[in-house]
Design a protein around this motif. Structure first.
Motif, PDB file in Angstrom:
ATOM      1  N   GLU A 139       0.833  -1.193   0.000  1.00  0.00           N
ATOM      2  CA  GLU A 139       0.000   0.000   0.000  1.00  0.00           C
ATOM      3  C   GLU A 139       0.876   1.255   0.000  1.00  0.00           C
ATOM      4  N   LYS A 140       0.211   2.410   0.028  1.00  0.00           N
ATOM      5  CA  LYS A 140       0.862   3.720   0.138  1.00  0.00           C
ATOM      6  C   LYS A 140       1.867   3.972  -0.977  1.00  0.00           C
ATOM      7  N   GLY A 141       1.426   3.717  -2.205  1.00  0.00           N
ATOM      8  CA  GLY A 141       2.241   4.101  -3.351  1.00  0.00           C
ATOM      9  C   GLY A 141       2.002   5.565  -3.704  1.00  0.00           C
ATOM     10  N   ASP A 142       2.514   5.991  -4.837  1.00  0.00           N
ATOM     11  CA  ASP A 142       2.291   7.368  -5.287  1.00  0.00           C
ATOM     12  C   ASP A 142       0.805   7.574  -5.594  1.00  0.00           C
ATOM     13  N   ALA A 143       0.319   8.792  -5.341  1.00  0.00           N
ATOM     14  CA  ALA A 143      -1.102   9.101  -5.559  1.00  0.00           C
ATOM     15  C   ALA A 143      -1.404   9.200  -7.045  1.00  0.00           C
ATOM     16  N   TYR A 144      -2.637   8.802  -7.410  1.00  0.00           N
ATOM     17  CA  TYR A 144      -3.092   8.949  -8.789  1.00  0.00           C
ATOM     18  C   TYR A 144      -3.221  10.438  -9.129  1.00  0.00           C
ATOM     19  N   ASP A 145      -3.003  10.750 -10.404  1.00  0.00           N
ATOM     20  CA  ASP A 145      -3.136  12.140 -10.843  1.00  0.00           C
ATOM     21  C   ASP A 145      -4.600  12.517 -11.060  1.00  0.00           C
ATOM     22  N   ALA A 146      -5.361  11.638 -11.693  1.00  0.00           N
ATOM     23  CA  ALA A 146      -6.744  11.992 -12.008  1.00  0.00           C
ATOM     24  C   ALA A 146      -7.725  10.862 -11.741  1.00  0.00           C
ATOM     25  N   HIS A 147      -7.240   9.690 -11.404  1.00  0.00           N
ATOM     26  CA  HIS A 147      -8.122   8.541 -11.209  1.00  0.00           C
ATOM     27  C   HIS A 147      -8.307   8.257  -9.715  1.00  0.00           C
ATOM     28  N   CYS A 148      -9.348   7.472  -9.433  1.00  0.00           N
ATOM     29  CA  CYS A 148      -9.549   6.879  -8.106  1.00  0.00           C
ATOM     30  C   CYS A 148      -9.490   7.914  -6.984  1.00  0.00           C
ATOM     31  N   SER A 149     -10.089   9.076  -7.229  1.00  0.00           N
ATOM     32  CA  SER A 149     -10.145  10.154  -6.227  1.00  0.00           C
ATOM     33  C   SER A 149      -8.764  10.563  -5.742  1.00  0.00           C
ATOM     34  N   LYS A 150      -7.750  10.368  -6.594  1.00  0.00           N
ATOM     35  CA  LYS A 150      -6.375  10.758  -6.287  1.00  0.00           C
ATOM     36  C   LYS A 150      -5.842  10.100  -5.009  1.00  0.00           C
ATOM     37  N   GLU A 151      -6.304   8.888  -4.748  1.00  0.00           N
ATOM     38  CA  GLU A 151      -5.795   8.177  -3.585  1.00  0.00           C
ATOM     39  C   GLU A 151      -4.474   7.488  -3.931  1.00  0.00           C
ATOM     40  N   MET A 152      -3.809   6.954  -2.921  1.00  0.00           N
ATOM     41  CA  MET A 152      -2.518   6.308  -3.132  1.00  0.00           C
ATOM     42  C   MET A 152      -2.679   4.966  -3.840  1.00  0.00           C
ATOM     43  N   ARG A 153      -1.706   4.658  -4.663  1.00  0.00           N
ATOM     44  CA  ARG A 153      -1.740   3.408  -5.403  1.00  0.00           C
ATOM     45  C   ARG A 153      -1.518   2.218  -4.473  1.00  0.00           C
ATOM     46  N   LYS A 154      -1.949   1.047  -4.955  1.00  0.00           N
ATOM     47  CA  LYS A 154      -1.826  -0.196  -4.189  1.00  0.00           C
ATOM     48  C   LYS A 154      -1.575  -1.340  -5.163  1.00  0.00           C
ATOM     49  N   LEU A 174      -4.170  -7.051 -14.202  1.00  0.00           N
ATOM     50  CA  LEU A 174      -4.940  -5.860 -14.574  1.00  0.00           C
ATOM     51  C   LEU A 174      -4.565  -4.706 -13.655  1.00  0.00           C
ATOM     52  N   GLU A 175      -4.937  -3.509 -14.105  1.00  0.00           N
ATOM     53  CA  GLU A 175      -4.895  -2.309 -13.268  1.00  0.00           C
ATOM     54  C   GLU A 175      -6.329  -1.791 -13.175  1.00  0.00           C
ATOM     55  N   ASP A 176      -6.924  -1.968 -12.019  1.00  0.00           N
ATOM     56  CA  ASP A 176      -8.315  -1.554 -11.812  1.00  0.00           C
ATOM     57  C   ASP A 176      -8.309  -0.139 -11.224  1.00  0.00           C
ATOM     58  N   ARG A 177      -8.480   0.851 -12.105  1.00  0.00           N
ATOM     59  CA  ARG A 177      -8.482   2.239 -11.668  1.00  0.00           C
ATOM     60  C   ARG A 177      -9.786   2.960 -12.018  1.00  0.00           C
ATOM     61  N   ASP A 178     -10.751   2.221 -12.591  1.00  0.00           N
ATOM     62  CA  ASP A 178     -12.019   2.833 -12.983  1.00  0.00           C
ATOM     63  C   ASP A 178     -13.035   2.730 -11.847  1.00  0.00           C
ATOM     64  N   ARG A 179     -12.676   3.237 -10.717  1.00  0.00           N
ATOM     65  CA  ARG A 179     -13.564   3.261  -9.563  1.00  0.00           C
ATOM     66  C   ARG A 179     -13.188   4.469  -8.701  1.00  0.00           C
ATOM     67  N   LEU A 180     -14.034   4.793  -7.741  1.00  0.00           N
ATOM     68  CA  LEU A 180     -13.781   5.969  -6.909  1.00  0.00           C
ATOM     69  C   LEU A 180     -12.766   5.689  -5.815  1.00  0.00           C
ATOM     70  N   HIS A 181     -12.772   4.457  -5.294  1.00  0.00           N
ATOM     71  CA  HIS A 181     -11.871   4.126  -4.192  1.00  0.00           C
ATOM     72  C   HIS A 181     -11.353   2.695  -4.363  1.00  0.00           C
ATOM     73  N   GLU A 182     -10.305   2.395  -3.605  1.00  0.00           N
ATOM     74  CA  GLU A 182      -9.726   1.049  -3.564  1.00  0.00           C
ATOM     75  C   GLU A 182      -9.296   0.554  -4.940  1.00  0.00           C
ATOM     76  N   CYS A 183      -8.616   1.397  -5.691  1.00  0.00           N
ATOM     77  CA  CYS A 183      -8.025   0.953  -6.951  1.00  0.00           C
ATOM     78  C   CYS A 183      -6.760   0.134  -6.656  1.00  0.00           C
ATOM     79  N   PHE A 184      -6.393  -0.719  -7.602  1.00  0.00           N
ATOM     80  CA  PHE A 184      -5.232  -1.573  -7.329  1.00  0.00           C
ATOM     81  C   PHE A 184      -4.643  -2.102  -8.633  1.00  0.00           C
ATOM     82  N   TYR A 185      -3.386  -2.537  -8.535  1.00  0.00           N
ATOM     83  CA  TYR A 185      -2.698  -3.297  -9.577  1.00  0.00           C
ATOM     84  C   TYR A 185      -2.672  -4.752  -9.113  1.00  0.00           C
ATOM     85  N   LEU A 186      -2.951  -5.672 -10.020  1.00  0.00           N
ATOM     86  CA  LEU A 186      -2.985  -7.088  -9.666  1.00  0.00           C
ATOM     87  C   LEU A 186      -1.952  -7.851 -10.488  1.00  0.00           C
ATOM     88  N   PHE A 187      -1.136  -8.655  -9.785  1.00  0.00           N
ATOM     89  CA  PHE A 187      -0.077  -9.440 -10.414  1.00  0.00           C
ATOM     90  C   PHE A 187      -0.191 -10.898  -9.958  1.00  0.00           C
TER      91      PHE A 187
END
Length: 293
Positions: A139-154, A174-187
């Motif tokens: 958690e606590k990655g760099d914040a999104y610029d315009a997606h996911c309410s500009k929350e920190m990446r995960k 996938l990178e699920d960033r088309d939501r308001l909260h709890e966006c994430f990268y999945l590997f």
């Protein structure tokens, strides 16, 4: 002469400050040398999974994280081609991915190779495990610029059991960033580090049988060498306790024959009550009347 004595006296009695500075300089040099040697030998190497800081420290999550120890100190790379561009991802377990301090996973755009986006920090780690899988979350990655309410990446890493490899190929799901909260990268990643321990295939009887065979082999080989090299026996006498085993075999055969035989050994005579000897005597008596008187 006095000048020489004075000069000698001056050289033989250096002041305390010069001695301390000289010893201090030597000590500093030796300290730096020892540190360089220790660093080169790996003493100051990272402590693997201990470098990860859990978001909520618990014994269960720390235990799950320790299962991934074989994956420590390794960089895993994956490439993703999307309509927005091509990206390269670098993941390291509880270490600086691609040398970025504090970054457990980073994203690099091919058009901007010098720009590295932190998508997860190992200082904010979560670990959830099952019988043959572990889900590692940075958690606590760099914040999104315009997606996911500009929350920190995960970043989420699904590590599954594969007994053939220590660390397989990192795959981008996938990178699920088309939501308001709890966006994430999945590997996804395969590793034998998360595989359960195989149960023992040997039963108690099998173990006892193996021990017995080993003891018998030691007895036969050791006895054979003793009889041949020390006693000087030849032929069948080279086998240990040969006379005893021959007698034991004969006794075993007799006992088996006595217990298992189904009929008597002695055959019954053809006619009951008539023996062979009286017949011969009777024949002699019959011939007596033929003799001349």
């Amino acid at each position: 002469m006095n000048e020489m004595v004075l000069l000698n006296g001056t050289h033989n009695k250096p002041n305390a400050s010069s001695v301390n500075s000289r010893n201090g300089g030597s000590f500093l040099v030796w300290t730096l040398t020892v540190q360089l040697v220790l660093c080169g030998s790996g003493v100051y190497a990272t402590d693997g999974t201990k470098n990860c800081k859990l978001s909520y420290e618990s014994v269960s999550e720390r235990k799950v994280l320790n299962r991934l120890e074989p994956l420590a100190h390794k960089n895993f790379t994956a490439v993703s081609k999307t309509t927005d561009g091509n990206y390269t991802y670098v993941f390291q377990l509880c270490g600086d991915a691609a040398g970025v301090p504090g970054a457990g996973a980073i994203q690099v755009e091919d058009n901007k190779p010098t720009s590295k986006t932190v998508i997860g920090s190992y200082n904010a780690t979560r670990a959830i495990g099952g019988s043959d899988w572990v889900m590692l979350i940075y958690e606590k990655g760099d914040a999104y610029d315009a997606h996911c309410s500009k929350e920190m990446r995960k970043a989420i890493f699904m590590i599954s059991c594969n007994r053939k490899i220590v660390g397989g190929k990192l795959e981008v799901v996938l990178e699920d960033r088309d939501r308001l909260h709890e966006c994430f990268y999945l590997f996804e990643l395969d590793s034998n580090a998360v595989c359960p321990a195989l149960p023992s295939q040997l039963s108690t009887g099998t173990i006892i049988l193996i021990i017995g065979i080993c003891l018998m082999a030691v007895y036969l080989i050791g006895g054979f060498l003793y009889q041949r090299l020390i006693v000087g026996a030849k032929g069948m006498d080279q086998f240990p306790n040969y006379a005893f085993w021959v007698e034991f075999g004969n006794l075993s055969a007799d006992g088996c024959d006595f217990v298992c035989r189904s009929r008597n050994r002695e055959e019954a005579p053809a006619y009951r009550g008539v023996s062979s000897e009286p017949l011969e005597e009777e024949q002699e008596e019959r011939d007596d009347h033929l003799l001349p008187m």
